[in-house]
Design a protein around this motif. Structure first.
Motif, mmCIF file in Angstrom:
data_model
loop_
_atom_site.group_PDB
_atom_site.id
_atom_site.type_symbol
_atom_site.label_atom_id
_atom_site.label_comp_id
_atom_site.label_asym_id
_atom_site.label_seq_id
_atom_site.Cartn_x
_atom_site.Cartn_y
_atom_site.Cartn_z
ATOM 1 N N GLN A 262 0.843 -1.194 0.000
ATOM 2 C CA GLN A 262 0.000 0.000 0.000
ATOM 3 C C GLN A 262 0.884 1.252 0.000
ATOM 4 O O GLN A 262 0.828 2.088 0.901
ATOM 5 C CB GLN A 262 -0.934 -0.030 1.209
ATOM 6 C CG GLN A 262 -1.794 -1.278 1.311
ATOM 7 C CD GLN A 262 -2.732 -1.439 0.136
ATOM 8 O OE1 GLN A 262 -3.693 -0.685 -0.007
ATOM 9 N NE2 GLN A 262 -2.470 -2.434 -0.723
ATOM 10 N N GLU B 222 -8.092 -3.066 -0.930
ATOM 11 C CA GLU B 222 -8.796 -4.213 -0.353
ATOM 12 C C GLU B 222 -9.964 -4.654 -1.221
ATOM 13 O O GLU B 222 -10.149 -5.858 -1.471
ATOM 14 C CB GLU B 222 -9.278 -3.865 1.051
ATOM 15 C CG GLU B 222 -9.985 -5.015 1.747
ATOM 16 C CD GLU B 222 -10.416 -4.666 3.154
ATOM 17 O OE1 GLU B 222 -10.800 -5.591 3.901
ATOM 18 O OE2 GLU B 222 -10.374 -3.474 3.519
ATOM 19 N N ALA C 252 -0.121 4.898 0.710
ATOM 20 C CA ALA C 252 -0.470 5.293 2.076
ATOM 21 C C ALA C 252 0.670 6.021 2.769
ATOM 22 O O ALA C 252 0.491 6.548 3.867
ATOM 23 C CB ALA C 252 -0.862 4.058 2.899
ATOM 24 N N LEU D 125 -1.191 -4.570 2.915
ATOM 25 C CA LEU D 125 -2.506 -5.170 3.081
ATOM 26 C C LEU D 125 -2.331 -6.681 3.094
ATOM 27 O O LEU D 125 -1.801 -7.255 2.141
ATOM 28 C CB LEU D 125 -3.421 -4.753 1.926
ATOM 29 C CG LEU D 125 -4.752 -5.504 1.808
ATOM 30 C CD1 LEU D 125 -5.638 -5.237 3.020
ATOM 31 C CD2 LEU D 125 -5.472 -5.115 0.515
ATOM 32 N N GLU E 243 3.827 3.853 9.187
ATOM 33 C CA GLU E 243 2.417 4.215 9.241
ATOM 34 C C GLU E 243 1.546 3.127 9.852
ATOM 35 O O GLU E 243 0.392 3.368 10.194
ATOM 36 C CB GLU E 243 1.908 4.535 7.834
ATOM 37 C CG GLU E 243 2.650 5.650 7.125
ATOM 38 C CD GLU E 243 3.968 5.207 6.502
ATOM 39 O OE1 GLU E 243 4.690 6.052 5.960
ATOM 40 O OE2 GLU E 243 4.281 3.985 6.558
ATOM 41 N N PHE F 17 -6.349 -7.373 6.870
ATOM 42 C CA PHE F 17 -5.898 -6.338 7.805
ATOM 43 C C PHE F 17 -4.711 -5.614 7.193
ATOM 44 O O PHE F 17 -4.070 -6.122 6.256
ATOM 45 C CB PHE F 17 -5.513 -6.932 9.168
ATOM 46 C CG PHE F 17 -4.358 -7.893 9.145
ATOM 47 C CD1 PHE F 17 -3.050 -7.452 9.324
ATOM 48 C CD2 PHE F 17 -4.564 -9.254 8.931
ATOM 49 C CE1 PHE F 17 -1.972 -8.335 9.297
ATOM 50 C CE2 PHE F 17 -3.500 -10.149 8.906
ATOM 51 C CZ PHE F 17 -2.200 -9.687 9.093
ATOM 52 N N THR F 18 -4.421 -4.424 7.696
ATOM 53 C CA THR F 18 -3.231 -3.684 7.274
ATOM 54 C C THR F 18 -2.246 -3.627 8.424
ATOM 55 O O THR F 18 -2.627 -3.601 9.600
ATOM 56 C CB THR F 18 -3.584 -2.259 6.810
ATOM 57 O OG1 THR F 18 -4.314 -1.590 7.845
ATOM 58 C CG2 THR F 18 -4.384 -2.280 5.536
ATOM 59 N N SER F 19 -0.952 -3.601 8.063
ATOM 60 C CA SER F 19 0.103 -3.583 9.071
ATOM 61 C C SER F 19 1.390 -3.095 8.407
ATOM 62 O O SER F 19 1.420 -2.840 7.201
ATOM 63 C CB SER F 19 0.299 -4.987 9.670
ATOM 64 O OG SER F 19 1.244 -4.976 10.718
ATOM 65 N N ARG G 179 0.360 0.676 8.227
ATOM 66 C CA ARG G 179 -0.622 0.240 7.219
ATOM 67 C C ARG G 179 0.010 0.167 5.835
ATOM 68 O O ARG G 179 -0.657 0.395 4.830
ATOM 69 C CB ARG G 179 -1.824 1.182 7.203
ATOM 70 C CG ARG G 179 -1.471 2.654 7.084
ATOM 71 C CD ARG G 179 -2.675 3.553 7.372
ATOM 72 N NE ARG G 179 -2.299 4.954 7.399
ATOM 73 C CZ ARG G 179 -2.319 5.756 6.359
ATOM 74 N NH1 ARG G 179 -2.686 5.304 5.180
ATOM 75 N NH2 ARG G 179 -1.970 7.033 6.473
#
Length: 245
Positions: free
Chosen positions: A159, A207, A162, A236, A231, A225-227, A233
């Motif tokens: 991602q 997503e 982001a 994904l 940030e 989930f995002t991690s 996130r």
């Protein structure tokens, strides 16, 4: 996407990993927090296929968590596979095997067929490097074809939009000699390294797009989930299982 454009994007990424693969792997020795979230899914998996395994980042993580079982790592980069094969695995119960194959080719499932059936197929940071929506959909169908009912496909997609820091690394397609008009929505050229010495093709897959693509491959969502990253996130994560109906 025209076949000539697909070929140019694939060549661009192959060149990047051939030239910068070792340096790139060195920046990823630690394990992102998202790995801890997917570990419970892998605890009971005794036969894992790692697609786009690179230098064996996931394998090293599993070894440090006392995971045991058969591990098959597949990648197209010979230098990165050599690093993975040289990992000092302290856990004697891991049986690793490495295969050099290109995930863009239709034949890669044949290369791993004798190692199945798999409890889990894992593909981390790979899908967004496959050019063309139709080709990404085909890749997911091939992944799904390797899964018996009730087994798992675990994916991550980057991602990068982001992160403001990574947004500043977006490069012009003129650098790669590719016309933007030949690309699809969400296609980006992301610079890497000192002075953005290297650049890779990446697709921004959110997503909703990922879930829709997986549904087309006959997969149901278990969890998303995002991690990761500053940030929290930057990646994904998605866990899928073959649809029951």
């Amino acid at each position: 996407m025209r076949p000539e454009t697909v070929a140019a994007l694939l060549a661009l990424n192959r060149q990047f990993y051939d030239q910068f693969g070792g340096e790139f792997a060195a920046t990823r020795r630690s394990h992102p927090p998202g790995y801890d979230r997917i570990l419970p899914y892998l605890r009971t998996a005794t036969n894992v296929l790692d697609l786009g395994c690179g230098s064996g980042r996931l394998l090293a993580y599993l070894a440090q968590r006392d995971w045991s079982g058969r591990y098959v790592g597949l990648d197209s980069s010979a230098p990165l596979l050599a690093e993975a094969a040289a990992l000092p695995l302290s856990h004697a119960e891991i049986q690793p095997r490495f295969i050099r194959a290109d995930l863009f080719e239709e034949s890669w499932p044949v290369a791993v067929g004798a190692d199945g059936p798999f409890d889990a197929v894992v593909s981390l940071a790979t899908l967004h490097h496959i050019p063309g929506a139709a080709n990404r959909a085909a890749f997911l169908r091939r992944c799904a074809s390797l899964l018996p009912p009730g087994r798992l496909l675990i994916l991550t997609t980057w991602q990068f939009l982001a992160s403001e820091r990574l947004r500043r690394r977006l490069a012009s397609w003129e650098r790669a000699g590719i016309k933007e008009s030949e690309l699809e929505p969400g296609d980006y050229l992301v610079g890497w390294g000192e002075g953005l010495a290297g650049a890779r093709y990446c697709e921004m897959i959110d997503e909703a797009a990922l879930i829709d693509m997986a549904a087309g491959a006959g997969l149901d969502v278990v969890e998303t989930f995002t991690s990761d990253g500053h940030e929290g996130r930057l990646n994904l994560y998605a866990v899928f299982t073959p649809a029951t109906s």
